[in-house]
Design an enzyme around this catalytic site. Structure first.
Site, mmCIF file in Angstrom:
data_model
loop_
_atom_site.group_PDB
_atom_site.id
_atom_site.type_symbol
_atom_site.label_atom_id
_atom_site.label_comp_id
_atom_site.label_asym_id
_atom_site.label_seq_id
_atom_site.Cartn_x
_atom_site.Cartn_y
_atom_site.Cartn_z
ATOM 1 N N SER A 136 58.695 43.422 32.376
ATOM 2 C CA SER A 136 59.274 43.502 33.525
ATOM 3 C C SER A 136 59.973 41.746 33.773
ATOM 4 O O SER A 136 60.813 41.564 34.739
ATOM 5 C CB SER A 136 58.516 43.746 34.719
ATOM 6 N N LYS B 284 43.775 36.892 37.077
ATOM 7 C CA LYS B 284 45.124 36.375 37.073
ATOM 8 C C LYS B 284 45.172 35.009 36.326
ATOM 9 O O LYS B 284 45.922 34.659 35.196
ATOM 10 C CB LYS B 284 45.708 36.246 38.358
ATOM 11 N N GLU C 107 29.784 30.288 45.887
ATOM 12 C CA GLU C 107 30.748 30.495 45.192
ATOM 13 C C GLU C 107 32.401 30.002 45.949
ATOM 14 O O GLU C 107 33.281 30.038 45.088
ATOM 15 C CB GLU C 107 31.362 32.117 44.802
ATOM 16 N N GLY D 3 27.706 41.057 51.636
ATOM 17 C CA GLY D 3 28.283 42.262 52.279
ATOM 18 C C GLY D 3 28.513 42.032 54.090
ATOM 19 O O GLY D 3 27.689 41.374 54.266
ATOM 20 N N HIS E 289 27.067 30.494 50.511
ATOM 21 C CA HIS E 289 27.881 30.802 49.596
ATOM 22 C C HIS E 289 28.217 29.917 48.530
ATOM 23 O O HIS E 289 28.926 29.113 48.794
ATOM 24 C CB HIS E 289 29.286 31.571 50.237
ATOM 25 N N ASP F 101 52.092 39.489 33.836
ATOM 26 C CA ASP F 101 51.004 40.448 32.886
ATOM 27 C C ASP F 101 51.767 41.292 32.207
ATOM 28 O O ASP F 101 51.167 41.464 30.952
ATOM 29 C CB ASP F 101 50.674 41.474 34.253
ATOM 30 N N SER F 102 52.917 41.753 32.172
ATOM 31 C CA SER F 102 53.704 42.562 31.199
ATOM 32 C C SER F 102 53.964 41.745 29.969
ATOM 33 O O SER F 102 53.867 42.111 28.723
ATOM 34 C CB SER F 102 54.702 43.501 31.653
ATOM 35 N N CYS G 281 23.532 35.740 50.428
ATOM 36 C CA CYS G 281 23.726 36.074 51.941
ATOM 37 C C CYS G 281 23.123 37.585 51.766
ATOM 38 O O CYS G 281 21.815 37.613 51.789
ATOM 39 C CB CYS G 281 25.137 36.164 51.869
ATOM 40 N N TYR G 282 23.907 38.322 52.117
ATOM 41 C CA TYR G 282 23.455 39.866 52.303
ATOM 42 C C TYR G 282 22.431 40.086 50.896
ATOM 43 O O TYR G 282 21.276 40.945 51.319
ATOM 44 C CB TYR G 282 24.225 40.737 52.342
#
Ligand code: XMP
Length: 527
Positions: A237, A383, A185, A69, A183, A241-242, A96-97
């Site tokens: 659309s 996604k 990640e 953060g 980090h 996603d749709s 980290c934080y």
């Protein structure tokens, strides 16, 4: 959005007993941590940083990760975790934080580092531990901090160091509590996923068997239970996603699903046909195509101001959708392709500091007053997971890997007035850009590639004649999150091929430019 959070329950939540919570302290990387955990096939959710021990118990997590953060633990109003979370006997990894919080809470000293450390650092593992099992003695790690832990009491064992950070990782001697200053990640920490895996599998005891296929099965069961005999409407659309939402619903409830595609005349080339092929010919779903082309063009006549275009398109879309939906009897539910990042960004998930980073400017959303109950079966997924799910559900690769496309469609890429003729020009040029980038094998590497039609006429020669025609700008960007982006360094030959084809094949264009602006300060779209 908060309304949606109440009406829709998490599907993945019931899929697995094994889960890890990421407490969000406002890090730009908080979502990325959650993704990396899921890549280890452990289900993971972001939660507020001040979640109470009782709330944590309700989730029954196998582990807790405290994110980084931007604050300093000593700053006024610094986000803190509830001190009771360390007494739950659930393994904790502070990043980290998060590490600074862990050490501050359990006996350490955090100070502003003599030199802030941003970027790659060489990390030496100084002590054996289950967290660093299988690690090389020295490895690169990614640092991004101003403060650091300068001292720990005897309850902590330092595990690793860098040149400027003498306590780069710690382990508590009697509790399952760990901290990392760097980090794990980010991809710049090449052994980061091994480290996360050690935490998840060895320390938290997760089996790592969370799978999208299980997710789909569970989601289908949940949808059936919730929907009963009612009918569900889903707006399509042409986007990923749709389409995945509709495919999942179709598997769950088949003929009880009605899909609506509003053709606003602002779609990409062949977009309507692709949707029809997929949902009528392949899935045999009930698909209703609304031909709104004239209505939208009438609304847009004479309008050049971008926000006004968006406003009118949004309004007309809702009108068209409402009219069509009214023809569908017994419709009680509306399905939407909301994804996990949308949920986080809207603040509906946990209202945490990361929630305020991005503001939405979607026009495709439908208002709550339509009176439907919402179903959002993808709201727990990222996604890339949605894409994988799309493939599992039998959607073609082409559709699943489509670049994102804005709700107001080609209107915001057709600068100046939006007319049928100018849209045709833009559609053809856009199709050439996409075709060529696919032919060069660069479509997946690129985040968005499209054409923009500029209302700028310039002089040219064609044969013996002088021309005075409009300009196409090609826009191709690389980005991870669409909040920042860089222009794609496309090969010159590819740009040349796009330009030649557009000028030769698209009537009305005699000049092509390549947009070399990054975001910020430019945006991805031109309007
Ligand atoms: P910008 O242009 O803000 O775009 O850099 C970032 C991402 O958002 C998409 N975008 C939109 N999507 N409605 C949408 O649904 C909009 O009005 C809109 N404007 C931009 C853009 O395509 C990119 O992916």
């Amino acid at each position: 959005m908060s309304h949606m959070a109440e009406t829709v329950q998490s599907v993945a939540g019931s899929v697995t007993q094994e889960r890890v919570l990421v407490l969000d302290f406002g890090a730009q990387y908080a979502q990325l941590i959650a993704r990396r955990v899921r890549e280890q096939n452990v289900y993971c959710e972001l939660v507020r940083h001040d979640i109470t021990p009782d709330q944590i118990k309700q989730h029954a997590p196998r582990g807790l990760i405290l994110s980084g953060g931007p604050s300093s633990v000593y700053a006024e109003n610094a986000p803190k975790c509830h001190p009771g979370i360390f007494d739950l006997d659930i393994p904790v990894l502070g990043i980290c934080y998060g590490m600074q919080l862990v050490c501050e809470a359990l006996g350490g000293n955090v100070e502003n580092a003599p030199a802030s450390e941003f970027g790659r650092a060489r990390c030496e593992v100084t002590s054996e531990s289950d967290l660093f099992a299988g690690f090389p003695q020295e490895t690169d790690v990614w640092m991004s901090h101003g403060d650091q832990v300068t001292q720990v009491n005897d309850d902590f064992v330092p595990l690793a160091r860098t040149k400027t950070c003498h306590i780069a990782a710690v382990k508590h001697s009697s509790r399952p509590v760990y901290g990392l200053q760097f980090h794990p990640e980010v991809s710049h920490t090449p052994d980061g996923s091994l480290l996360l895996r050690n935490f998840l599998i060895s320390i938290c005891g997760c089996s790592g068997n969370w799978q999208l296929g299980d997710f789909a099965q569970e989601a289908i069961r949940e949808i059936r239970k919730r929907v009963g005999n009612s009918r569900v409407i889903c707006g399509l659309s042409g986007g990923v996603d749709s389409s995945v939402t509709a495919a999942l619903l179709f598997q769950a409830i088949g003929p009880q699903l009605s899909c609506i595609l509003v053709n606003n005349g602002l779609l990409r080339k062949n977009e309507q046909q692709t949707v029809i092929n997929e949902f009528t010919d392949h899935f045999k779903a009930d698909l209703r195509v609304v031909d709104g082309q004239k209505r939208f063009l009438d609304q847009l006549a004479g309008i050049t101001e971008p926000q006004e275009k968006r406003r009118r398109i949004g309004f007309e879309f809702i009108e068209c959708f409402k009219e069509e939906a009214a023809k569908i009897d017994d419709a009680r539910f509306l399905a939407q392709g909301t994804l996990y990042p949308d949920v986080i960004e809207s603040g509906a998930a946990h209202d945490g500091p990361a929630a305020t980073i991005k503001l939405h400017h979607n026009v495709g959303g439908l208002p709550e007053q339509l009176g439907f109950e919402l179903i959002e079966p993808l709201r727990d997924l990222f996604k890339d997971e949605v894409r994988r799910l799309g493939i599992e559900l039998g959607l073609p690769e082409d559709l699943v890997w489509r670049h994102p496309f804005p709700g107001p469609g080609l209107a915001v890429r057709c600068l100046g007035e939006v007319t049928h003729e100018r849209l045709e020009v833009l559609r053809e040029a856009d199709a050439i850009v996409v075709d060529e980038i696919k032919a060069a094998g660069l479509y997946r590497e690129t985040s968005q590639a499209f054409a923009v039609l500029l209302p700028v006429q310039s002089v040219g020669v064609m044969g013996d004649a002088r021309t005075y025609e409009e300009t196409i700008a090609i826009r191709c960007v690389d980005t991870d999150d669409f909040m920042t982006a860089d222009w794609s360094r496309l090969p010159n030959e590819l740009l040349a091929q796009m330009s030649t084809r557009i000028i030769n094949e698209v009537k009305g264009i005699n000049r092509v430019c390549y947009d070399i602006s990054s975001k910020p300060p430019a945006t991805i779209e031109w309007e």
